[in-house]
Design a protein around this motif. Structure first.
Motif, PDB file in Angstrom:
ATOM      1  N   LEU A 543       0.841  -1.195   0.000  1.00 43.94           N
ATOM      2  CA  LEU A 543       0.000   0.000   0.000  1.00 43.94           C
ATOM      3  C   LEU A 543       0.871   1.237   0.000  1.00 43.94           C
ATOM      4  CD1 LEU A 543      -2.757   1.465   0.403  1.00 43.94           C
ATOM      5  CD2 LEU A 543      -2.403   1.180   2.869  1.00 43.94           C
ATOM      6  N   LYS A 544       0.547   2.185  -0.884  1.00 43.08           N
ATOM      7  CA  LYS A 544       1.241   3.467  -0.911  1.00 43.08           C
ATOM      8  C   LYS A 544       0.228   4.601  -0.985  1.00 43.08           C
ATOM      9  CE  LYS A 544       5.523   1.907  -3.141  1.00 43.08           C
ATOM     10  NZ  LYS A 544       6.435   2.077  -4.311  1.00 43.08           N
ATOM     11  N   GLY A 545       0.609   5.746  -0.416  1.00 42.58           N
ATOM     12  CA  GLY A 545      -0.209   6.939  -0.535  1.00 42.58           C
ATOM     13  C   GLY A 545      -0.895   7.388   0.732  1.00 42.58           C
ATOM     14  N   LEU A 546      -0.736   6.660   1.847  1.00 45.57           N
ATOM     15  CA  LEU A 546      -1.390   7.085   3.084  1.00 45.57           C
ATOM     16  C   LEU A 546      -0.816   8.421   3.548  1.00 45.57           C
ATOM     17  CD1 LEU A 546      -1.711   3.857   5.266  1.00 45.57           C
ATOM     18  CD2 LEU A 546      -3.576   5.237   4.321  1.00 45.57           C
ATOM     19  N   PRO A 547      -1.672   9.386   3.825  1.00 48.26           N
ATOM     20  CA  PRO A 547      -1.167  10.670   4.311  1.00 48.26           C
ATOM     21  C   PRO A 547      -0.807  10.599   5.787  1.00 48.26           C
ATOM     22  CG  PRO A 547      -3.548  10.710   4.266  1.00 48.26           C
ATOM     23  CD  PRO A 547      -3.140   9.387   3.692  1.00 48.26           C
ATOM     24  N   SER A 548      -0.155  11.621   6.257  1.00 42.02           N
ATOM     25  CA  SER A 548       0.153  11.732   7.677  1.00 42.02           C
ATOM     26  C   SER A 548      -1.143  11.758   8.486  1.00 42.02           C
ATOM     27  CB  SER A 548       0.954  13.010   7.949  1.00 42.02           C
ATOM     28  OG  SER A 548       1.167  13.179   9.331  1.00 42.02           O
ATOM     29  N   GLY A 549      -1.183  10.971   9.531  1.00 38.32           N
ATOM     30  CA  GLY A 549      -2.382  10.904  10.363  1.00 38.32           C
ATOM     31  C   GLY A 549      -3.358   9.827   9.946  1.00 38.32           C
ATOM     32  N   ALA A 550      -3.021   9.056   8.906  1.00 41.17           N
ATOM     33  CA  ALA A 550      -3.849   7.935   8.485  1.00 41.17           C
ATOM     34  C   ALA A 550      -3.013   6.665   8.534  1.00 41.17           C
ATOM     35  CB  ALA A 550      -4.398   8.158   7.073  1.00 41.17           C
ATOM     36  N   PHE A 551      -3.611   5.587   9.002  1.00 43.91           N
ATOM     37  CA  PHE A 551      -2.892   4.330   9.178  1.00 43.91           C
ATOM     38  C   PHE A 551      -3.735   3.195   8.605  1.00 43.91           C
ATOM     39  CE2 PHE A 551      -1.797   7.270  12.523  1.00 43.91           C
ATOM     40  CZ  PHE A 551      -0.409   7.258  12.515  1.00 43.91           C
ATOM     41  N   GLY A 552      -3.075   2.237   7.954  1.00 39.90           N
ATOM     42  CA  GLY A 552      -3.788   1.102   7.395  1.00 39.90           C
ATOM     43  C   GLY A 552      -2.831   0.103   6.807  1.00 39.90           C
ATOM     44  N   ALA A 553      -3.325  -1.116   6.620  1.00 40.15           N
ATOM     45  CA  ALA A 553      -2.550  -2.185   6.001  1.00 40.15           C
ATOM     46  C   ALA A 553      -3.520  -3.165   5.383  1.00 40.15           C
ATOM     47  CB  ALA A 553      -1.659  -2.873   7.032  1.00 40.15           C
ATOM     48  N   VAL A 554      -3.098  -3.786   4.286  1.00 40.12           N
ATOM     49  CA  VAL A 554      -3.929  -4.767   3.606  1.00 40.12           C
ATOM     50  C   VAL A 554      -3.825  -6.090   4.347  1.00 40.12           C
ATOM     51  CG1 VAL A 554      -4.377  -5.968   1.438  1.00 40.12           C
ATOM     52  CG2 VAL A 554      -3.554  -3.607   1.413  1.00 40.12           C
ATOM     53  N   GLY A 555      -4.969  -6.663   4.707  1.00 42.25           N
ATOM     54  CA  GLY A 555      -4.994  -7.939   5.417  1.00 42.25           C
ATOM     55  C   GLY A 555      -5.827  -8.962   4.675  1.00 42.25           C
ATOM     56  N   PRO A 579      -4.874   9.715  -3.202  1.00 46.17           N
ATOM     57  CA  PRO A 579      -4.936   8.438  -3.919  1.00 46.17           C
ATOM     58  C   PRO A 579      -4.160   7.374  -3.158  1.00 46.17           C
ATOM     59  CG  PRO A 579      -3.386   9.924  -4.988  1.00 46.17           C
ATOM     60  CD  PRO A 579      -4.022  10.713  -3.874  1.00 46.17           C
ATOM     61  N   LEU A 580      -4.793   6.234  -2.944  1.00 42.96           N
ATOM     62  CA  LEU A 580      -4.149   5.091  -2.299  1.00 42.96           C
ATOM     63  C   LEU A 580      -3.973   4.003  -3.340  1.00 42.96           C
ATOM     64  CD1 LEU A 580      -6.235   4.873   1.023  1.00 42.96           C
ATOM     65  CD2 LEU A 580      -4.204   6.251   0.552  1.00 42.96           C
ATOM     66  N   THR A 581      -2.759   3.575  -3.546  1.00 50.56           N
ATOM     67  CA  THR A 581      -2.470   2.571  -4.564  1.00 50.56           C
ATOM     68  C   THR A 581      -2.112   1.258  -3.894  1.00 50.56           C
ATOM     69  OG1 THR A 581      -1.726   4.235  -6.147  1.00 50.56           O
ATOM     70  CG2 THR A 581      -1.010   1.965  -6.513  1.00 50.56           C
ATOM     71  N   ILE A 582      -2.872   0.222  -4.245  1.00 50.26           N
ATOM     72  CA  ILE A 582      -2.590  -1.129  -3.764  1.00 50.26           C
ATOM     73  C   ILE A 582      -1.924  -1.883  -4.908  1.00 50.26           C
ATOM     74  CG2 ILE A 582      -3.568  -3.245  -2.824  1.00 50.26           C
ATOM     75  CD1 ILE A 582      -5.727  -0.196  -2.764  1.00 50.26           C
ATOM     76  N   THR A 583      -0.692  -2.314  -4.703  1.00 50.77           N
ATOM     77  CA  THR A 583       0.084  -2.970  -5.740  1.00 50.77           C
ATOM     78  C   THR A 583       0.316  -4.430  -5.362  1.00 50.77           C
ATOM     79  OG1 THR A 583       1.202  -0.919  -6.342  1.00 50.77           O
ATOM     80  CG2 THR A 583       2.247  -2.981  -7.034  1.00 50.77           C
ATOM     81  N   GLY A 584       0.031  -5.312  -6.301  1.00 47.84           N
ATOM     82  CA  GLY A 584       0.309  -6.730  -6.114  1.00 47.84           C
ATOM     83  C   GLY A 584       1.524  -7.148  -6.918  1.00 47.84           C
ATOM     84  N   ARG A 585       2.368  -7.967  -6.318  1.00 46.28           N
ATOM     85  CA  ARG A 585       3.579  -8.444  -6.977  1.00 46.28           C
ATOM     86  C   ARG A 585       3.635  -9.958  -6.921  1.00 46.28           C
ATOM     87  NH1 ARG A 585       5.038  -3.771  -4.309  1.00 46.28           N
ATOM     88  NH2 ARG A 585       6.016  -2.163  -5.619  1.00 46.28           N
ATOM     89  N   GLN A 586       3.841 -10.531  -8.089  1.00 46.83           N
ATOM     90  CA  GLN A 586       4.019 -11.979  -8.200  1.00 46.83           C
ATOM     91  C   GLN A 586       5.184 -12.209  -9.152  1.00 46.83           C
ATOM     92  OE1 GLN A 586       1.411 -14.441 -10.674  1.00 46.83           O
ATOM     93  NE2 GLN A 586       0.856 -15.593  -8.822  1.00 46.83           N
ATOM     94  N   GLY A 587       6.342 -12.556  -8.596  1.00 44.58           N
ATOM     95  CA  GLY A 587       7.547 -12.633  -9.420  1.00 44.58           C
ATOM     96  C   GLY A 587       7.875 -11.252  -9.959  1.00 44.58           C
ATOM     97  N   GLY A 588       8.031 -11.164 -11.258  1.00 47.04           N
ATOM     98  CA  GLY A 588       8.348  -9.876 -11.862  1.00 47.04           C
ATOM     99  C   GLY A 588       7.144  -9.125 -12.371  1.00 47.04           C
ATOM    100  N   VAL A 589       5.936  -9.631 -12.066  1.00 50.09           N
ATOM    101  CA  VAL A 589       4.720  -9.001 -12.567  1.00 50.09           C
ATOM    102  C   VAL A 589       4.103  -8.141 -11.474  1.00 50.09           C
ATOM    103  CG1 VAL A 589       2.431  -9.391 -13.560  1.00 50.09           C
ATOM    104  CG2 VAL A 589       4.320 -10.923 -14.136  1.00 50.09           C
ATOM    105  N   GLU A 590       3.698  -6.918 -11.848  1.00 50.91           N
ATOM    106  CA  GLU A 590       3.022  -6.017 -10.916  1.00 50.91           C
ATOM    107  C   GLU A 590       1.696  -5.584 -11.513  1.00 50.91           C
ATOM    108  OE1 GLU A 590       5.255  -2.641  -9.781  1.00 50.91           O
ATOM    109  OE2 GLU A 590       6.851  -3.773  -8.774  1.00 50.91           O
ATOM    110  N   ARG A 591       0.673  -5.552 -10.684  1.00 48.96           N
ATOM    111  CA  ARG A 591      -0.617  -5.011 -11.067  1.00 48.96           C
ATOM    112  C   ARG A 591      -1.147  -4.191  -9.897  1.00 48.96           C
ATOM    113  NH1 ARG A 591       1.241  -5.897 -15.061  1.00 48.96           N
ATOM    114  NH2 ARG A 591       0.634  -7.323 -16.742  1.00 48.96           N
TER     115      ARG A 591
END
Length: 929
Positions: A543-555, A579-591
């Motif tokens: 997860l990227k893009g969380l501003p200061s004062g906001a907390f979160g994680a993908v579970g 904008p919050l970007t959730i990026t998935g990585r599997q080997g060399g592939v990102e979506r």
């Protein structure tokens, strides 16, 4: 998530040349060359689910009348599309069709070669379209069967269960919902299937009735995925099986009886798991859908959801189409509890609307696109099939309904014809798979090009488009930097599908597209990883893009491919859109998928200082902070005529014609709210006075302090104009000193479709009422209902009436409905009581202690809900009035364990929710002993 093992059978499947060629063709297909298949239905019926020349995506992005499809943003999942094999329809299938015809019909309705319907909403007993009136435990008059010793589904074995099994065989992923139009007559107050209300003493028996039914159906090859307590619980009629049940009783039954019973049974049904109920994927306890009635009363499901004990068992809320507004109602529930699934479970066409073109548009726009764009998870019509006479039936209900298909028995053999509902549903069900996510797409609104888009579990994309314009419309589909153009005839429907899958081993979607929170509060996004290749190795999510004062994680969720992204903010979080970007990585592939988090401004009182209470607060002076913080409003702009007063707020602020001038808040809708920071200077008993106006009967609302409902159910009376004001007064409540947040929540539109206008709210100690006759009533003892305190309206009582409708001149000048009583002892009673009404009684209680309350009530129909308070504090639970089968047929309710203090006090009889006619009950007397 671990990779699956490769068995010899799997290896053989993978190396099949035809499959390998297909996979290579999809993998190597250039992204810009994806082919778009088109299927179309026109209003003149020259095209009926007819394939059209395909389109090809080309590089670029169209800008004019373009539908932008973003399959990285998801919303709710589609659970099914379908209808009902009622008693009449199942009989036709089994008795009027040949075996070959029946097989062909099942294939046409439920298989992938047909329109692939996937949801059956099945009655538990007779409906208004049945060959007889029946339940599964019918007894002679005055007999009872609380242990279900006579329970039997033998009636259904003749033709209903065979029909359902054949449908499930044609679509093994079928989901089945079951619900009664009436429980057995012996469980009800009136002792008849047709109409009446439920005798709550039989809750345990009704719960057992449900569990026995589910077990019996599963044993006979029909697993049940969902149940509802009662079809259309606000409708009771003498024409066919029906029953009134108020939301308090439905919530109590779910919380205390059916919910625990179903959970304890641990049914193991197929193809479905409600994570909120069970963590074991093999244990699919049927989910309970609450409400099951029209869009015009979201207050009912809100009552269910606000019942914490009931909410834990609810799999969702279900709506019908016959009254109200789909967007208002379904969004009101979604905004109240965003994690509550919403189902659309009944609507019918009929001979009353014979025009194919008109019905095509109404069905696609009203029952499909609007339902799904407003959080609906199912689209379910009423009758799967009927005959040419809208039957057969012995009941007196819908004698002009139309099925999805018609079985014409006037010929030999009978003939089957497809109706407009077949084509409307087919444009969705044939191309959108069960489990598909609705994805982001823009729509151009009524009278223009309208659409809804889905991403299927296999990665393909489907977009259903309706051209509501009176001329052909040329529009474009934009998707991932590519575009395709199509000309859709006027009033025509088309479904566009394409592979979507571009050779990736997986992709990531998240949703919804945006959330707004106040500083210090939290929200939740969902994340889904979709695997399309054969590499099922784990995907790491960042997860990227969380501003200061906001907390979160993908579970990651257990037993599911889904994950959750909870976000918590601090009180000092900086306002803005991130904008919050959730990026998935599997080997060399990102979506990746990008959603928007908006943090509202700090909530502060308008003008900088909390409003002093006791005192008056102008409605337009709601707190600063913006939408979702100081207010929640469904409009995108201020609809009033004074937008500069609270710019840039979208609340409808307008000039008021009320005494004193200034502004008011209008253009209100169910689900909206306004917040006010207040300072209570001293503890005590208060009431709320609200200055309100409505041209017709207004809506329902309540006022809370720090999240606690203080006033109960209030309503805006009809004042005959939106600038003709009256002051309504709430029941009493207690407040503690200090700073509080007062919130005015608009719960449900009124019968005329609106809420009303609000000028101001005043919170003050109530003016003391005086005992009728000069002396407080003695407790222990009896109090006649008509002997409420003196002082007049707003002091000794409050209601929305302007005259005494009862006709008895016992209390001249009062607007309480006092009438002559024929109950034992004669005298008078109080009738025509409505939600929000209250009556004061000054009493002198001899000693503190626990008492039993006895209340003498009467209701010709299913009654409403009331409670008793003392000095602004509730002293009884919500009390339901049974149907006594006459406005002068009396019954005594006994309520134990009522705790009372010693000395002089004011009791308040408070009306909470209405019965069948929105009337709570007639009241003769009550006593405390």
């Amino acid at each position: 998530m671990s990779a699956p093992s490769l068995t010899p059978k799997t290896i053989d499947f993978l190396v099949k040349p035809t499959l390998l060629a297909f996979l290579l063709s999809v993998t190597l297909l250039p992204a810009h060359a994806q082919v778009v298949s088109v299927v179309q239905t026109t209003p003149d019926q020259t095209s009926l689910l007819a394939p059209q020349p395909s389109l090809t995506f080309t590089p670029g992005t169209a800008s004019q009348l373009a539908i932008d499809v973003d399959d990285t943003i998801h919303f709710q999942q589609l659970e099914g599309v379908g209808g009902t094999f009622n008693d009449s329809g199942a009989w036709l299938v089994q008795n009027k069709l040949t075996v070959a015809q029946r097989t062909a019909l099942m294939k046409d309705l439920f298989s992938e070669d047909g329109i692939h319907l996937s949801f059956l909403r099945q009655p538990m007993g007779s409906t208004d379209l049945s060959l007889s009136s029946f339940t599964y435990d019918d007894l002679a008059a005055n007999d009872t069967d609380p242990h279900m010793q006579h329970f039997s589904i033998d009636h259904d074995k003749a033709y209903i269960l065979p029909t359902l099994r054949e449908a499930i065989a044609a679509n093994p992923r079928m989901k089945v919902m079951a619900l009664p139009w009436s429980p057995p007559a012996w469980m009800k107050d009136g002792g008849t299937l047709d109409g009446g209300s439920f005798n709550t003493a039989n809750f345990a028996a009704l719960s057992l009735y449900f569990t026995r039914f589910i077990q019996a159906y599963e044993t006979n090859g029909v697993p049940i995925n969902y149940v509802a307590v009662q079809n259309e619980p606000l409708n009771q009629t003498t024409g066919y099986s029906s029953m009134f049940m108020n939301p308090t009783d439905e919530g109590r039954f779910i919380a205390e009886y059916m919910g625990p019973a179903l959970r304890n049974m641990h049914f193991r049904n197929q193809n479905w798991n409600f994570i909120g109920q069970n963590a074991d994927p093999n244990d699919a306890t049927p989910g309970i859908l609450g409400y099951e009635h029209n869009w015009d009363n979201p207050k009912y499901p809100a009552v269910l959801l606000n019942n914490v004990e009931a909410r834990q068992y609810l799999a969702g809320i279900s709506f019908h189409c016959y009254a109200g507004n789909v967007a208002d109602a379904q969004n009101a529930i979604h905004d109240l509890y965003p994690d509550t699934p919403i189902y659309f479970t009944e609507c019918t066409g009929g001979t009353f609307a014979p025009d194919f073109a008109t019905n095509l548009g109404n069905d696609v726009e009203g029952q499909i696109i609007n339902v799904l764009r407003n959080w609906g998870k199912t689209v379910t019509m009423w009758n799967m099939d009927l005959d040419q006479n809208s039957g057969p039936t012995v009941e007196h209900g819908c004698n002009d309904c139309r099925g999805i298909v018609t079985i014409d028995t006037s010929t030999t053999p009978s003939t089957v014809s497809r109706n407009v509902e077949y084509y409307a549903l087919g444009h969705l069900s044939k191309f959108v798979q069960t489990g598909a996510y609705r994805i982001q797409s823009n729509s151009f609104g009524s009278g223009n090009v309208e659409d809804v888009a889905f991403k299927n579990p296999d990665g393909s994309v489907a977009v259903l488009v309706y051209n509501a314009a009176s001329t052909p419309s040329q529009f474009s589909l934009n998707w991932h930097g590519k575009t395709a153009s199509y000309a859709l005839p006027a009033k025509a429907v088309a479904t566009f599908t394409w592979a979507g899958y571009q050779g990736n081993t997986f992709d990531v979607t998240a949703g919804p597209d945006t959330h707004t929170v106040a500083p210090g509060e939290g929200t939740l996004f969902s994340v889904n990883v979709n695997h399309y290749g054969f590499d099922l190795s784990p995907v790491k999510l960042d997860l990227k893009g969380l501003p200061s004062g906001a907390f979160g994680a993908v579970g990651q969720l257990p037993f599911a491919p889904n994950a959750l992204l909870p976000i918590i903010t601090t009180k000092d979080a900086q306002s803005g859109t991130y904008p919050l970007t959730i990026t998935g990585r599997q080997g060399g592939v990102e979506r990746s998928s990008t959603v928007q988090l908006t943090i509202g401004g700090q909530e502060t009182p308008f003008g900088g200082t909390p409003w002093a209470l006791p005192g008056l607060v102008q409605a337009e002076n709601f707190d600063d902070g913006g939408n979702y913080v100081g207010y929640f409003n469904l409009d995108t702009t201020d609809q009033g005529n004074a937008p500069s007063y609270r710019a840039p707020a979208t609340v409808g602020v307008e000039q008021t014609g009320d005494t004193g001038g200034g502004f008011d808040v209008g253009f209100t809708k169910e689900g909206e709210w306004l917040r006010y920071t207040v300072n209570v200077t001293q503890a005590g008993i208060y009431n709320l006075q609200a200055r309100v106006a409505s041209s017709g009967p207004g809506g329902y609302y309540h006022v809370s302090f720090d999240g606690e409902n203080a006033t109960g159910n209030l309503f805006v009376p009809q004042t005959n104009a939106f600038q003709t004001y009256t002051t309504m007064v709430s029941p009493s409540f207690q407040l503690q000193p200090g700073k509080h947040i007062m919130q005015v929540t608009l719960d449900g539109n009124g019968p005329s479709g609106g809420m009303g206008n609000f000028n101001w709210f005043a919170v003050n100690p109530p003016t003391a009422s005086a005992p009728f006759g000069g002396t407080p009533a003695t407790i222990p003892g009896m109090i006649q209902a008509e002997n409420f305190d003196t002082g007049g309206k707003s002091i000794g009582y409050w209601n929305g009436a302007t005259t005494n409708a009862g006709g008895a001149n016992y209390r001249p000048g009062e607007t309480v409905s006092i009438e002559t009583s024929t109950d034992t002892g004669g005298g008078f009673d109080v009738g025509s009581t409505n939600p929000g009404d209250w009556l004061n009684y000054s009493v002198n209680i001899a000693s503190a202690g626990t008492y039993t309350l006895h209340v003498r009530v009467a209701s010709d129909v299913g009654g409403g809900v009331f409670h008793l308070a003392c000095d602004g504090q509730r002293i009884t639970p919500a009390l339901s009035v049974p149907q006594t089968n006459g406005w002068q047929t009396w019954q005594t309710l006994d309520v134990p364990n009522v705790k009372l203090p010693e000395g002089a006090h004011t009791l308040q009889l408070i009306m909470d929710t209405g019965g069948f006619f929105n009337t709570v009950a007639n009241f003769n007397w009550f006593s405390l002993n």
